[in-house]
Structures are given as C-alpha cells and as structure tokens.
Design a protein around this motif. Structure first.
Motif, PDB file in Angstrom:
ATOM      1  N   UNK A  60       0.830  -1.205   0.000  1.00  0.00           N
ATOM      2  CA  UNK A  60       0.000   0.000   0.000  1.00  0.00           C
ATOM      3  C   UNK A  60       0.866   1.257   0.000  1.00  0.00           C
ATOM      4  N   UNK A  61       1.975   1.217   0.749  1.00  0.00           N
ATOM      5  CA  UNK A  61       2.857   2.384   0.812  1.00  0.00           C
ATOM      6  C   UNK A  61       3.476   2.680  -0.547  1.00  0.00           C
ATOM      7  N   UNK A  62       3.916   1.603  -1.242  1.00  0.00           N
ATOM      8  CA  UNK A  62       4.494   1.806  -2.576  1.00  0.00           C
ATOM      9  C   UNK A  62       3.455   2.340  -3.551  1.00  0.00           C
ATOM     10  N   UNK A  63       2.229   1.844  -3.474  1.00  0.00           N
ATOM     11  CA  UNK A  63       1.167   2.316  -4.366  1.00  0.00           C
ATOM     12  C   UNK A  63       0.920   3.807  -4.166  1.00  0.00           C
ATOM     13  N   UNK A  64       0.905   4.234  -2.903  1.00  0.00           N
ATOM     14  CA  UNK A  64       0.688   5.648  -2.633  1.00  0.00           C
ATOM     15  C   UNK A  64       1.886   6.488  -3.054  1.00  0.00           C
ATOM     16  N   UNK A  65       3.101   6.032  -2.684  1.00  0.00           N
ATOM     17  CA  UNK A  65       4.301   6.832  -2.944  1.00  0.00           C
ATOM     18  C   UNK A  65       4.621   6.954  -4.426  1.00  0.00           C
ATOM     19  N   UNK A  66       4.548   5.851  -5.149  1.00  0.00           N
ATOM     20  CA  UNK A  66       5.018   5.837  -6.535  1.00  0.00           C
ATOM     21  C   UNK A  66       3.908   6.047  -7.561  1.00  0.00           C
ATOM     22  N   UNK A  67       2.662   5.947  -7.121  1.00  0.00           N
ATOM     23  CA  UNK A  67       1.558   6.114  -8.073  1.00  0.00           C
ATOM     24  C   UNK A  67       0.676   7.294  -7.690  1.00  0.00           C
ATOM     25  N   UNK A  68       0.008   7.189  -6.552  1.00  0.00           N
ATOM     26  CA  UNK A  68      -0.954   8.229  -6.177  1.00  0.00           C
ATOM     27  C   UNK A  68      -0.272   9.579  -5.975  1.00  0.00           C
ATOM     28  N   UNK A  69       0.763   9.605  -5.129  1.00  0.00           N
ATOM     29  CA  UNK A  69       1.382  10.885  -4.775  1.00  0.00           C
ATOM     30  C   UNK A  69       2.179  11.515  -5.914  1.00  0.00           C
ATOM     31  N   UNK A  70       2.459  10.746  -6.964  1.00  0.00           N
ATOM     32  CA  UNK A  70       3.228  11.284  -8.083  1.00  0.00           C
ATOM     33  C   UNK A  70       2.399  11.356  -9.354  1.00  0.00           C
ATOM     34  N   UNK A  71       1.085  11.245  -9.216  1.00  0.00           N
ATOM     35  CA  UNK A  71       0.189  11.392 -10.358  1.00  0.00           C
ATOM     36  C   UNK A  71      -0.370  12.810 -10.380  1.00  0.00           C
ATOM     37  N   UNK A  72      -1.065  13.176 -11.460  1.00  0.00           N
ATOM     38  CA  UNK A  72      -1.798  14.432 -11.513  1.00  0.00           C
ATOM     39  C   UNK A  72      -3.204  14.143 -11.003  1.00  0.00           C
ATOM     40  N   UNK A  73      -3.485  14.605  -9.797  1.00  0.00           N
ATOM     41  CA  UNK A  73      -4.770  14.323  -9.151  1.00  0.00           C
ATOM     42  C   UNK A  73      -5.793  15.392  -9.508  1.00  0.00           C
ATOM     43  N   UNK A  74      -7.022  14.987  -9.791  1.00  0.00           N
ATOM     44  CA  UNK A  74      -8.077  15.909 -10.189  1.00  0.00           C
ATOM     45  C   UNK A  74      -8.996  16.227  -9.011  1.00  0.00           C
ATOM     46  N   UNK A  75      -9.328  17.529  -8.885  1.00  0.00           N
ATOM     47  CA  UNK A  75     -10.257  17.966  -7.844  1.00  0.00           C
ATOM     48  C   UNK A  75     -11.213  19.007  -8.425  1.00  0.00           C
ATOM     49  N   UNK A  76     -12.389  19.104  -7.826  1.00  0.00           N
ATOM     50  CA  UNK A  76     -13.385  20.065  -8.304  1.00  0.00           C
ATOM     51  C   UNK A  76     -12.887  21.495  -8.138  1.00  0.00           C
ATOM     52  N   UNK A  77     -12.215  21.775  -7.016  1.00  0.00           N
ATOM     53  CA  UNK A  77     -11.704  23.112  -6.748  1.00  0.00           C
ATOM     54  C   UNK A  77     -10.649  23.028  -5.646  1.00  0.00           C
TER      55      UNK A  77
END
Length: 241
Positions: free
Chosen positions: A16-33
C-alpha cells in the motif's frame, strides 16, 4: 516516505505504501476546486504533488508550503463568462475586489435588434447601477469615421463606448481596461471598440473613461440605448506579476 522512481522486478509485492508513494502521490490528481483539494490532501501533502483543478482548468504543484501554477501564474484570470441573448442589458456582480487592482473586459455581439444602437456601460455596487447624472466622463479620440475625428465627450450617467448596427450585428466588439474600480477613488480606464455597418466600418481608439466620484465598485452593467442585443461578455482580473 519513498519518492522518485522504483525499478520493479517480477514477483515483487506491491505494498500500500508503494502504491501511494510511486503512483498516487506522483500522479496528476483531479479535484473540483481548491477547497476539495485541501480537504482531501490536508494530512498527506508532499512537496512535488501535482493537481488539476476543474473549476479553473489549472495545473498546480505543491512546493512544500503552497500551491503554485505550473509554468507560473497566468497574467489574466477569468472571473466571469456571461453569454446573453435578446437582452436589453447584462450585469456582472462581485467581480471587482481587493484581489486584483486592474481588470479587462471583452465584449462582442452576435445580434442587434435596433439600428442605430449605442452600447453603454455603468459601474455597479451591491447589485445597483451607479446612474447619477454627470459622474461618468468620457472622451473619444481617433474616431476613424472622418466626420467625427477627435470627437470629445462629456458628463453623463453612463459611458457610451461604441455604436452598433443591426445590418452587421456580428461586428460590434470592445476591449475595456479599468483601473482600481474596487478602491475608494476615481475609477479610470480606456476602451478600444470596433463596429461595422453597410455605410462604413469604424474603429474608435483611445476612448478615455473617468468616473468622477471617489467610490468603490464591485461590478458593471453593459446595456443598449434601445432594443436588445445578444453576445458574450468576459471579465478578467489582471495579476500583479
């Protein structure tokens, strides 16, 4: 907390830590505002995170203390986009504030019901137009129709910024710049306008604008002298770079 690149080998366990560190935290995350982004990332903010905000269509990176636009802040920020149809006037409220000192407006028509028509502006505060007589002063210079070259204006309850014609309803447009309308001082500005008709095509240059009362405003109204118009009005804040 890991960061950067990890070279995976066959059989490695994806934690889970690797998924967050290398994928989620280094992706372009989309938010409404920005508010939704703060709510979601407040406890996990990491320098280098990149996000996309849907309300402003902006890509921003977290520098360790604040979010900053990728490539630098834009010089113009769209504050209001209004399309109007068969209207006698169009009003925009709550666009002038302490956030920006100066503003730019772009206006264009696609339909004009009357001929001739005159397009006018009034400043506005609290949802009410400032329509007191003799407070709006305008002076037109370099009016390209020869018989009106160097035409001077005077005191009115509005700024008359351009003519318009139902014979060429899609040729009327103006770009206006206003200086410090949200500050309790005299608001100044200038307009460049274009309109066309079957008789002539005319360009007004250096139309000077002055509101003589020391007042703060938060919006404006663009209206017809008679009849109706259809078109677009855009208001931008000018960033102090």
């Amino acid at each position: 907390m890991a960061e950067g690149h990890k070279d995976w080998a066959a059989g490695d366990v994806l934690t889970a830590a690797d998924l967050e560190d290398y994928t989620v935290n280094q992706s372009v995350m989309r938010f409404a505002d920005a508010t939704a982004r703060t709510t979601a990332l407040a406890s996990v903010l990491t320098e280098g995170m990149v996000t996309y905000l849907k309300d402003t269509d902006s890509v921003e990176v977290y520098d360790g203390s604040a979010w900053a636009a990728v490539g630098g802040a834009p010089a113009l920020v769209l504050l209001d986009a209004t399309d109007f149809s068969a209207a006698s006037s169009v009003s925009v409220d709550n666009v002038f504030s302490s956030t920006y000192s100066n503003y730019m407006m772009l206006f264009s028509t696609s339909a004009i019901s009357a001929d001739p028509e005159y397009i006018r502006i009034r400043l506005r505060v609290g949802g009410v137009d400032e329509s007191s007589a003799s407070l709006h002063y305008r002076e037109n210079r370099d009016y390209s129709w020869a018989s009106n070259s160097g035409f001077a204006g005077g005191n009115y309850d509005n700024w008359r910024v351009t003519d318009a014609s139902s014979t060429w309803p899609d040729t009327t447009s103006f770009q206006a710049t206003l200086f410090n309308p949200a500050v309790t001082q005299r608001t100044t500005g200038y307009v460049t306008t274009v309109f066309g008709s079957t008789l002539h095509t005319s360009v007004r240059q250096s139309v000077g604008l002055l509101h003589k009362q020391q007042s703060a405003f938060d919006g404006l109204t663009v209206y017809c002298s008679t009849g109706t118009f259809s078109g677009k009005l855009r208001v931008y804040g000018m960033v102090d770079l």
